[in-house]
Scaffold this motif. Sequence first.
Motif, short mmCIF file in Angstrom:
data_model
loop_
_atom_site.label_atom_id
_atom_site.label_comp_id
_atom_site.label_asym_id
_atom_site.label_seq_id
_atom_site.Cartn_x
_atom_site.Cartn_y
_atom_site.Cartn_z
N TYR A 92 27.14 12.90 30.06
CA TYR A 92 26.75 13.69 30.20
C TYR A 92 26.45 13.90 31.25
N TRP A 132 23.80 9.92 20.79
CA TRP A 132 23.45 9.83 22.41
C TRP A 132 23.98 7.61 23.08
N GLU A 163 20.14 16.98 16.02
CA GLU A 163 19.79 17.83 16.73
C GLU A 163 18.24 18.02 17.34
N PRO A 178 23.58 21.19 27.26
CA PRO A 178 22.44 20.07 26.09
C PRO A 178 23.01 18.98 25.43
N GLY A 228 22.56 17.74 22.51
CA GLY A 228 23.80 17.39 20.98
C GLY A 228 22.99 16.45 20.30
N ASP A 229 23.91 15.36 19.74
CA ASP A 229 23.78 14.90 18.32
C ASP A 229 22.88 13.55 19.50
#
Length: 742
Positions: free
Chosen positions: A435, A430, A364, A423, A425-426
């Motif tokens: 997305y 990724w 994050e 967002p 996110g992690d």
Amino acid sequence: MKFSEHLVYKECKRHPLNLALMTASTSALLIALPAQAADDEEIIKLDTMSVTAEQANEAVTRQEPQYSDAIFTDTKSRSSSGLAISVKETPQSVSVFSRRRMEDQNLSTLNDVLSQTAGISVKEYDSARQYYYSRGFEVNTIMIDGVPTLFDPGWGTGENSANTTMYEQVEVIKGATGLMTGSGNPSAAVNLVRKRAASKELKGTAELGLGNRNEINATIDVASGLNDSGSVRGRAAIHREQQDSFRDVGDSTQNIIYATTEADLSEDTLLTLGGSIQENINNAPTWGGIPGWYDDGTRTNYDRSKTTAADWAYWNTTHKNVFAELRHTLNNNWDINARYNYGTTDGESRLLYVFGNPNRDTGEGISAYAGGNFGTDSEYSMIDVFASGSYQLFDRTQEASFGLSRSERHFTAYSAFADSVAPIGDFNDWDGKNYPEHVWGDRFLYEEQTDTQTALYGSTRISLTDKFSTIVGARITNQEVDRKEAAYNAAQIIEHDNIFTPYLGLLYAFNDTYTGYASYTEIFFPQNELDTNGSSLEPISGDSFELGVKAGFANDQLIATAAIFKTVQDNLAAIDGTNTVNGSVDQAYKEAEGATSEGYELELVGALTEDLEVQIGWTKYEVKDADGEKVNTEQPRSIFKSYASYQLPASLSKVTISGGINWESESYASATNPVSGNPEKVQQDAFALVSLMAKYQFSPEFSTRLNIENATDETYYTNIGTFGQIAYGSPRTVSLSAKYDF
């Protein structure tokens, strides 16, 4: 070789030109491949492989045949002084890449060529934008057949992706070239020499290649006379290439169509017409680099395949160009030439930019920037009229050239911000897939400006004795930048009138082998870089000096150059840390006063024997400002580049092997640690990239070639510290191609 059918269908549906080019290229190659019945004992020399006829180009001429066409040492060019002089006679360092050298090393774009050029450092803003440095300063002058174009790598308008399918050779002139370009930038100038329709007989090439990362490329290049006498000739080339990115997502495609014709209007008059279209398709390109720090202040260590892009992102450009040239011989001593270029570049992009510093465990801490929607339009025109010839002075034949040129470029950029951003996110997990695309708002004017340059120039080479000659030249330039009011700048008109750029070159032939030289020119270069307030930096001004010696061996088929150089200039654009232009994510710059670059270059180019060719270059320099502080430290201070090609002897003469090593010394940038707030060095250690090639000549017409780039799979950075981010260079690539000449 695996190739995604889904990708082919998707690309052909979005870009019908893709399907046409691929079908035509592949079909022509298959038709052209007859059964090969060559005698196994036949000895094939490489210099019989050229499929291009003698160039009928006033900008570039060839003299006596040399050992091989892979490396030109006898080229005559006007790109440095306006006079048709050879590499040995040019009082500056010059590197020349021939058609065959570009083919052998699989140098398909200008970016590829510059990455192999001695003394040139190639870096990236991101996967779609590259920039170049020479002797500590940015290279931003590109000429086509000696006519300068306006090049802005920051906007990614694609000039650096110019495909070499359209060009017979590429010349790189190190040092200031203000006499011909008007800018006087002391880094280097690149001259792209177009292919010519010089053949009266049908000749051509068909080539097909495959590579890892789903690479596929195909080329057809055909030249012929268009009437019985051959007084009208034509040439056309089409090319397509595509490959996947080495990152988690992304692929790129280039489609090129080039055509030109020549007509002998009379014995004294030659008319040349032509045009080209190049389409660059970049799917899922990165915008910026990956984070350099975790949120605890320690450095990140992601895999090279890590991306910051999304699978919906793209950055596409289309370049269209038409040109006309008219050359008329007035008498035995003088020619008059007129050249015209007109072109447009259209770009569309939807990009994802991420920023922040992730948590090492949770991933994050990374956010998406709301910008990234851009549309660009560029229109340019250039006209150049010059006369060249000889006259008598001091009972000797002297050379001269003088002319008038005008260029204009109108550039417009639009942008839009997102109304909604998902967002990230992690970031540790990724990969750019699944997305959602930003919900974009309305577009606004981001930038609009018109650049105009008008110049009168002239030069002469005066031989005072059999050994001593001088090249004297001058250019008077009027420049105007008309910047319209836009989102981040007020309306502004910047005018520079009667800019006088002198040029002086001295040459002394110690004997038939060794020639000493010295050159001097002044520097004046308007800059497009902006400071944190969005204001343009002041123009660069200064002086450039070079002193050296050139040695020609084996009838000048092997040229050795040793040179020292010094450049002093004010207002040089230097990266202003991690600061951005207010209201944008564009890098901000500051002016470096009294920046001085000092160094030396060594280069050996040409044929050692009939079967062995080399191009070896070593450059070392330092750049400091008036306070003794180093400038542009993200560029390596020492660069070694080498290339050698060897045709095996006797019964193995059908085999040619080549290889090169490109080495750079360490470099670093200063960036701010996000936790401590203290500046830190982001460093690239010294590294070397190895390239290999093997070619087998089945017959005089048919050959195959294997290329390996980054053979040792070296891990290295192409961007260090910009916005506190980093970018990795390409890992090992392997490609195999087949070529048929007819």
